[in-house]
Design an enzyme around this catalytic site. Structure first.
Site, PDB file in Angstrom:
ATOM      1  N   SER A  43       0.843  -1.200   0.000  1.00  5.56           N
ATOM      2  CA  SER A  43       0.000   0.000   0.000  1.00  5.56           C
ATOM      3  C   SER A  43       0.878   1.250   0.000  1.00  5.56           C
ATOM      4  O   SER A  43       1.656   1.456  -0.930  1.00  5.56           O
ATOM      5  CB  SER A  43      -0.964  -0.031   1.192  1.00  5.56           C
ATOM      6  OG  SER A  43      -1.943   0.968   1.092  1.00  5.56           O
ATOM      7  N   ASP A  59      -9.726  -4.860  -5.012  1.00  6.99           N
ATOM      8  CA  ASP A  59      -9.142  -3.795  -4.196  1.00  6.99           C
ATOM      9  C   ASP A  59      -9.982  -2.525  -4.298  1.00  6.99           C
ATOM     10  O   ASP A  59     -10.249  -2.030  -5.396  1.00  6.99           O
ATOM     11  CB  ASP A  59      -7.714  -3.513  -4.646  1.00  6.99           C
ATOM     12  CG  ASP A  59      -6.904  -2.768  -3.608  1.00  6.99           C
ATOM     13  OD1 ASP A  59      -7.364  -1.700  -3.150  1.00  6.99           O
ATOM     14  OD2 ASP A  59      -5.817  -3.247  -3.244  1.00  6.99           O
ATOM     15  N   HIS A 114      -8.383  -4.707  -0.139  1.00  2.14           N
ATOM     16  CA  HIS A 114      -7.100  -4.061   0.144  1.00  2.14           C
ATOM     17  C   HIS A 114      -6.572  -4.389   1.535  1.00  2.14           C
ATOM     18  O   HIS A 114      -5.401  -4.755   1.688  1.00  2.14           O
ATOM     19  CB  HIS A 114      -7.237  -2.543  -0.019  1.00  2.14           C
ATOM     20  CG  HIS A 114      -5.944  -1.802   0.045  1.00  2.14           C
ATOM     21  ND1 HIS A 114      -5.057  -1.781  -1.003  1.00  2.14           N
ATOM     22  CD2 HIS A 114      -5.366  -1.070   1.042  1.00  2.14           C
ATOM     23  CE1 HIS A 114      -3.997  -1.054  -0.674  1.00  2.14           C
ATOM     24  NE2 HIS A 114      -4.160  -0.621   0.574  1.00  2.14           N
TER      25      HIS A 114
END
Length: 422
Positions: free
Chosen positions: A188, A332, A364
């Protein structure tokens, strides 16, 4: 550089700690130069001390505008043996998902015994870092957002990551061999720093030889991510955080666009500039980023915002042509799977060998955990020469956790934790 200063049980808050200050003569130092050092005790949740020697290094780097600045990296040297007898310990540059705009959220602070747990994500990632320490790797954790905590600013993150490796290798007490294999790891926000470092390495730091790159949930284009996140809403705070980071990084452009920023937007930026990511995410869930502006579609309709987004979109250059592992949830809700697909295709066409893993039974946040173990297995195997990635391969799995590498990585972490925290 000399030996670090005496150990301190707890360092002060970075916002008032002189060690975090940028020296007035910073321009006289080369990128990666170590400007100061001290020993710290690494710990989980500020309480459970790790069996590793910790060093904080202040070093020179370059911000997004090309100006010299300084930031910190934490170097963790394990007490466990090197993974391969007679060979140098691998170095893993682990970019945590700091995802915040305030200095007390920096990884260097969260990793230290006695520090408050203002950024819980970093504590979860400390468990993953422990997996590398248990294997005998040296782990380098940079404060890649720099002294102003510039979230989502790719050039700042990439420069600071690469210079953190330079600093760690130059710091004699860490004992890093000149021939040590070096890997980049991040998920991320940490993947943003990881991929930007890989993209910038050929031009900015050709002396930093990389051996492997592993990144998951990759933020490719924040202009695409903002409406994508807005569609579900519960992670809207990430967008407010990102806009605030970009505003700090490009003050001249934001000043030109100031008439388009609403009173709500100014209040939001002031607020998120003092908090860590989990507080911002909880506070601004289901608050659209459009409320920060006075015009519709602000990231496209405001020329300065388009310019900022363009400067921070991955894919502008070919990254280091080293074995790379990318993993992404097909569901996601934060990063955009189609953007990741396109980035992988572009880099593959340019000659980067990529093992691309797409995961179905995740989103995610879930993939941050369920995908990490397979990535760790791949990284460790690549750094020790047991895994080879040639060409480009894309695999779509039900869950990376249920694959062989995922199971192996999870088991290795569980078995290795007592060696680090026992």
């Amino acid at each position: 550089m000399g030996m670090p200063s005496a150990h301190a049980a707890q360092v002060p808050d970075p916002r008032s700690d002189p060690f975090y200050a940028v020296p007035a003569d910073i321009g006289s130092s080369a990128p990666g130069a170590v400007l100061g050092s001290r020993v710290v005790s690494p710990a989980l949740f500020g309480l459970i001390r790790a069996r590793a020697t910790g060093y904080q290094l202040r070093y020179r780097t370059t911000d997004n505008l090309g100006n010299p600045t300084a930031t910190l990296t934490t170097v963790l040297v394990p007490n466990t043996p090197a993974p391969a007898a007679g060979k140098p310990r691998p170095v893993v540059s682990y970019q945590e998902a700091e995802d915040s705009n305030s200095l007390q959220c920096a990884p260097s602070y969260g990793l230290v015994a006695g520090a408050p747990v203002d950024n819980p994500v970093g504590q979860v990632e400390m468990l993953l870092i422990a997996g590398y320490l248990a294997k005998g790797d040296i782990v380098v954790v940079p404060d890649y957002e720099g002294p102003a905590s510039l979230y989502t600013v790719g050039l700042m993150a990439g420069h600071a990551t690469l210079d953190g490796i330079r600093a760690a290798k130059a710091f004699a007490p860490a004992g890093i061999s000149a021939s040590a294999p070096v890997g980049l790891v991040g998920y991320s926000g940490g993947a943003l720093a990881t991929e930007w470092a890989a993209q910038l390495q050929p031009s900015y730091a050709p002396d930093v030889k990389l051996s492997a790159v592993a990144a998951g949930g990759v933020p490719v284009n924040i202009g695409h991510m903002a409406p994508h996140i807005d569609a579900s809403g519960f992670l809207d705070g990430i967008v407010q955080n990102g806009i605030t980071g970009e505003a700090k990084a490009y003050p001249d452009l934001v000043a030109q666009a100031s008439q388009y920023i609403s009173p709500t937007g100014r209040a939001v930026m002031r607020a998120v500039n003092t908090e860590c990511n989990q507080t911002v995410t909880a506070t601004y869930a289901f608050v659209p980023y459009s409320t920060m502006f006075t015009v519709p579609d602000p990231l496209n309709s405001i020329p300065q915002m388009r310019q900022i987004i363009s400067a921070n979109t991955l894919g502008g250059a070919t990254p280091a042509k080293v074995p790379t592992y990318i993993y992404e949830s097909v569901n996601d809700e934060a990063t955009v799977p189609a953007d990741v697909d396109a980035l992988v295709a572009q880099d593959c066409a340019a000659g980067v060998p990529i093992n691309y893993q797409r995961d179905i039974l995740s989103e995610h946040v879930v993939l941050a955990i369920t995908g990490a173990f397979a990535a760790t297995t791949w990284m460790q195997g690549t750094l020790t020469g047991q895994t080879r990635t040639t060409g480009c391969h894309t695999t779509t799995s039900a869950s990376l956790l249920l694959t062989g590498p995922g199971a192996v990585g999870l088991l290795a972490l569980l078995l290795g934790l007592p060696a680090v925290f026992g």
